[in-house]
Design a protein around this motif. Structure first.
Motif, PDB file in Angstrom:
ATOM      1  N   PRO A 199       0.736  -0.924  -0.183  1.00  0.00           N
ATOM      2  CA  PRO A 199       0.276  -0.063   0.084  1.00  0.00           C
ATOM      3  C   PRO A 199       0.839   1.420  -0.083  1.00  0.00           C
ATOM      4  O   PRO A 199       0.686   2.136   0.958  1.00  0.00           O
ATOM      5  N   VAL A 200       1.716   1.372  -1.330  1.00  0.00           N
ATOM      6  CA  VAL A 200       2.520   2.539  -1.023  1.00  0.00           C
ATOM      7  C   VAL A 200       1.863   3.781  -1.312  1.00  0.00           C
ATOM      8  O   VAL A 200       1.008   3.997  -2.083  1.00  0.00           O
ATOM      9  N   ILE A 201       2.539   4.750  -0.905  1.00  0.00           N
ATOM     10  CA  ILE A 201       2.022   6.272  -0.727  1.00  0.00           C
ATOM     11  C   ILE A 201       2.930   7.075  -1.494  1.00  0.00           C
ATOM     12  O   ILE A 201       4.304   6.760  -1.577  1.00  0.00           O
ATOM     13  N   GLY A 202       2.514   8.178  -2.297  1.00  0.00           N
ATOM     14  CA  GLY A 202       3.410   9.091  -3.081  1.00  0.00           C
ATOM     15  C   GLY A 202       3.122  10.358  -2.706  1.00  0.00           C
ATOM     16  O   GLY A 202       2.071  10.730  -1.978  1.00  0.00           O
ATOM     17  N   ARG A 203       3.543  11.587  -3.455  1.00  0.00           N
ATOM     18  CA  ARG A 203       3.263  12.889  -3.114  1.00  0.00           C
ATOM     19  C   ARG A 203       2.717  13.492  -4.533  1.00  0.00           C
ATOM     20  O   ARG A 203       3.181  13.205  -5.533  1.00  0.00           O
ATOM     21  N   LEU A 204       1.614  14.481  -4.149  1.00  0.00           N
ATOM     22  CA  LEU A 204       0.883  14.812  -5.368  1.00  0.00           C
ATOM     23  C   LEU A 204       1.101  16.613  -4.752  1.00  0.00           C
ATOM     24  O   LEU A 204       0.074  16.873  -3.800  1.00  0.00           O
ATOM     25  N   ALA A 205       2.072  17.237  -5.236  1.00  0.00           N
ATOM     26  CA  ALA A 205       2.355  18.435  -4.828  1.00  0.00           C
ATOM     27  C   ALA A 205       2.685  18.316  -3.249  1.00  0.00           C
ATOM     28  O   ALA A 205       3.400  17.833  -2.802  1.00  0.00           O
ATOM     29  N   ALA A 206       1.450  19.091  -2.322  1.00  0.00           N
ATOM     30  CA  ALA A 206       1.757  18.902  -0.808  1.00  0.00           C
ATOM     31  C   ALA A 206       0.767  17.906  -0.281  1.00  0.00           C
ATOM     32  O   ALA A 206       0.593  17.824   0.907  1.00  0.00           O
ATOM     33  N   GLU A 207       0.014  17.088  -1.269  1.00  0.00           N
ATOM     34  CA  GLU A 207      -0.694  16.115  -0.302  1.00  0.00           C
ATOM     35  C   GLU A 207      -0.201  14.708  -0.685  1.00  0.00           C
ATOM     36  O   GLU A 207       0.622  14.612  -1.302  1.00  0.00           O
ATOM     37  N   TYR A 208      -0.892  13.560  -0.296  1.00  0.00           N
ATOM     38  CA  TYR A 208      -0.209  12.515  -0.432  1.00  0.00           C
ATOM     39  C   TYR A 208      -1.376  11.631  -1.442  1.00  0.00           C
ATOM     40  O   TYR A 208      -2.676  12.040  -1.656  1.00  0.00           O
ATOM     41  N   THR A 209      -0.796  10.518  -1.872  1.00  0.00           N
ATOM     42  CA  THR A 209      -1.671   9.582  -2.890  1.00  0.00           C
ATOM     43  C   THR A 209      -1.366   8.345  -2.353  1.00  0.00           C
ATOM     44  O   THR A 209      -0.335   7.856  -2.273  1.00  0.00           O
ATOM     45  N   LEU A 210      -2.342   7.265  -2.501  1.00  0.00           N
ATOM     46  CA  LEU A 210      -2.299   6.038  -2.339  1.00  0.00           C
ATOM     47  C   LEU A 210      -2.108   5.361  -3.681  1.00  0.00           C
ATOM     48  O   LEU A 210      -3.229   5.645  -4.622  1.00  0.00           O
ATOM     49  N   VAL A 211      -1.366   4.481  -4.081  1.00  0.00           N
ATOM     50  CA  VAL A 211      -1.119   3.712  -5.256  1.00  0.00           C
ATOM     51  C   VAL A 211      -1.854   2.535  -5.081  1.00  0.00           C
ATOM     52  O   VAL A 211      -1.460   1.533  -4.559  1.00  0.00           O
ATOM     53  N   ASN A 212      -3.015   2.395  -5.761  1.00  0.00           N
ATOM     54  CA  ASN A 212      -3.943   1.284  -5.505  1.00  0.00           C
ATOM     55  C   ASN A 212      -4.541   0.609  -6.857  1.00  0.00           C
ATOM     56  O   ASN A 212      -5.554   0.053  -6.807  1.00  0.00           O
ATOM     57  N   ASN A 213      -3.960   0.906  -7.814  1.00  0.00           N
ATOM     58  CA  ASN A 213      -4.420   0.187  -9.103  1.00  0.00           C
ATOM     59  C   ASN A 213      -3.094   0.050 -10.073  1.00  0.00           C
ATOM     60  O   ASN A 213      -2.156   0.701  -9.849  1.00  0.00           O
ATOM     61  N   THR A 214      -3.190  -0.888 -10.853  1.00  0.00           N
ATOM     62  CA  THR A 214      -2.045  -1.162 -11.783  1.00  0.00           C
ATOM     63  C   THR A 214      -2.857  -1.578 -13.238  1.00  0.00           C
ATOM     64  O   THR A 214      -3.963  -1.882 -13.231  1.00  0.00           O
ATOM     65  N   PHE A 215      -1.909  -1.179 -14.161  1.00  0.00           N
ATOM     66  CA  PHE A 215      -2.424  -1.768 -15.649  1.00  0.00           C
ATOM     67  C   PHE A 215      -1.151  -1.838 -16.665  1.00  0.00           C
ATOM     68  O   PHE A 215      -0.064  -1.581 -16.436  1.00  0.00           O
ATOM     69  N   THR A 216      -1.553  -2.609 -17.741  1.00  0.00           N
ATOM     70  CA  THR A 216      -0.651  -2.736 -18.677  1.00  0.00           C
ATOM     71  C   THR A 216      -1.575  -2.163 -20.165  1.00  0.00           C
ATOM     72  O   THR A 216      -2.823  -1.981 -20.144  1.00  0.00           O
ATOM     73  N   THR A 217      -0.738  -1.746 -21.054  1.00  0.00           N
ATOM     74  CA  THR A 217      -1.611  -1.113 -22.380  1.00  0.00           C
ATOM     75  C   THR A 217      -1.334  -2.199 -23.499  1.00  0.00           C
ATOM     76  O   THR A 217      -0.820  -3.207 -23.514  1.00  0.00           O
TER      77      THR A 217
END
Length: 237
Positions: A178-196
């Motif tokens: 359940p990795v999190i990252g930054r969006l400007a000064a907020e956080y985001t949860l990486v909770n989906n994946t895909f291939t093209t």
């Protein structure tokens, strides 16, 4: 909109960067001072810098006063060791609180209630509950003339990967983190994946769609518009 960064100060250019480089991975960096005080701080100017040998890159600014060097940088410079801990959702609040500017004599693990785990090679502890940690030794520091911004390259000397995440094929089970990252000064949860390629119905469903909020703030809220935000990357309150 075409913007010349020369027309803006460092704080405004920082807003352009953090609002455009999305999402930014977070290195939750643990260090130990020459006096033996353990420090913990999130660094979202972070990426890989090489694979043979494995290296990571951290960009570190001064404190909110624009002059004082952050403890993380001072400790890396003086001891030549640090640990990168993966930022995950269950530890998000502790990670956020570690962005506050503590006095240099404060053990931030203890102040935040974050459990320590000894490392194998380096002296700073790792975050016990983080699923992945890198023990690192300093490779090089890059500094800009007339600036308190520094780029740090560290060489990874040990990977710590939680057993259930290390697959027989030799890769990490990224979808289980359940990795999190930054969006400007907020956080985001990486909770989906895909291939093209994705089906047209998926593309249509997301066309113009805004991000979902996991908190109680209204759509369009940003900490940048509050007095708690600082272009140093620190949280002021």
């Amino acid at each position: 909109m075409i913007i010349d960064p020369a027309d803006h100060d460092a704080a405004q250019n920082y807003k352009f960067l953090i609002g455009s480089i999305l999402p930014r991975p977070i290195a939750w960096v643990s260090t130990r001072s020459v006096d033996g005080v353990d420090n913990l701080a999130p660094v979202s100017f972070f990426t890989a810098a090489g694979r043979k040998p494995p290296r990571v890159h951290l960009s570190l600014q001064a404190r909110s006063d624009g002059e004082t060097l952050k403890d993380t940088f001072v400790n890396i410079r003086d001891t030549k060791e640090f640990v990168v801990n993966l930022a995950v959702l269950p530890l998000a609040h502790e990670l956020h609180r570690s962005s506050f500017e503590f006095d240099s004599g404060v053990d931030e693990f203890e102040a935040l209630g974050v459990a320590k785990e000894p490392c194998v090679v380096v002296k700073p502890p790792r975050v016990k509950e983080s699923p992945i940690s890198f023990e690192c030794v300093l490779f090089h520091i890059f500094g800009g003339e007339g600036s308190n911004d520094h780029a740090v390259w560290g060489e990874v000397v040990r990977f710590h990967i939680r057993d259930d995440l290390y697959l027989d094929s030799g890769r990490i089970d990224t979808a289980a983190i359940p990795v999190i990252g930054r969006l400007a000064a907020e956080y985001t949860l990486v909770n989906n994946t895909f291939t093209t390629p994705l089906h047209d119905s998926v593309l249509t469903a997301y066309d113009g769609r805004r991000m979902d909020r996991l908190d109680d703030h209204p759509d369009g809220f940003s900490p940048i518009d509050t007095s708690a935000w600082s272009p140093s990357g620190a949280t002021l309150r």
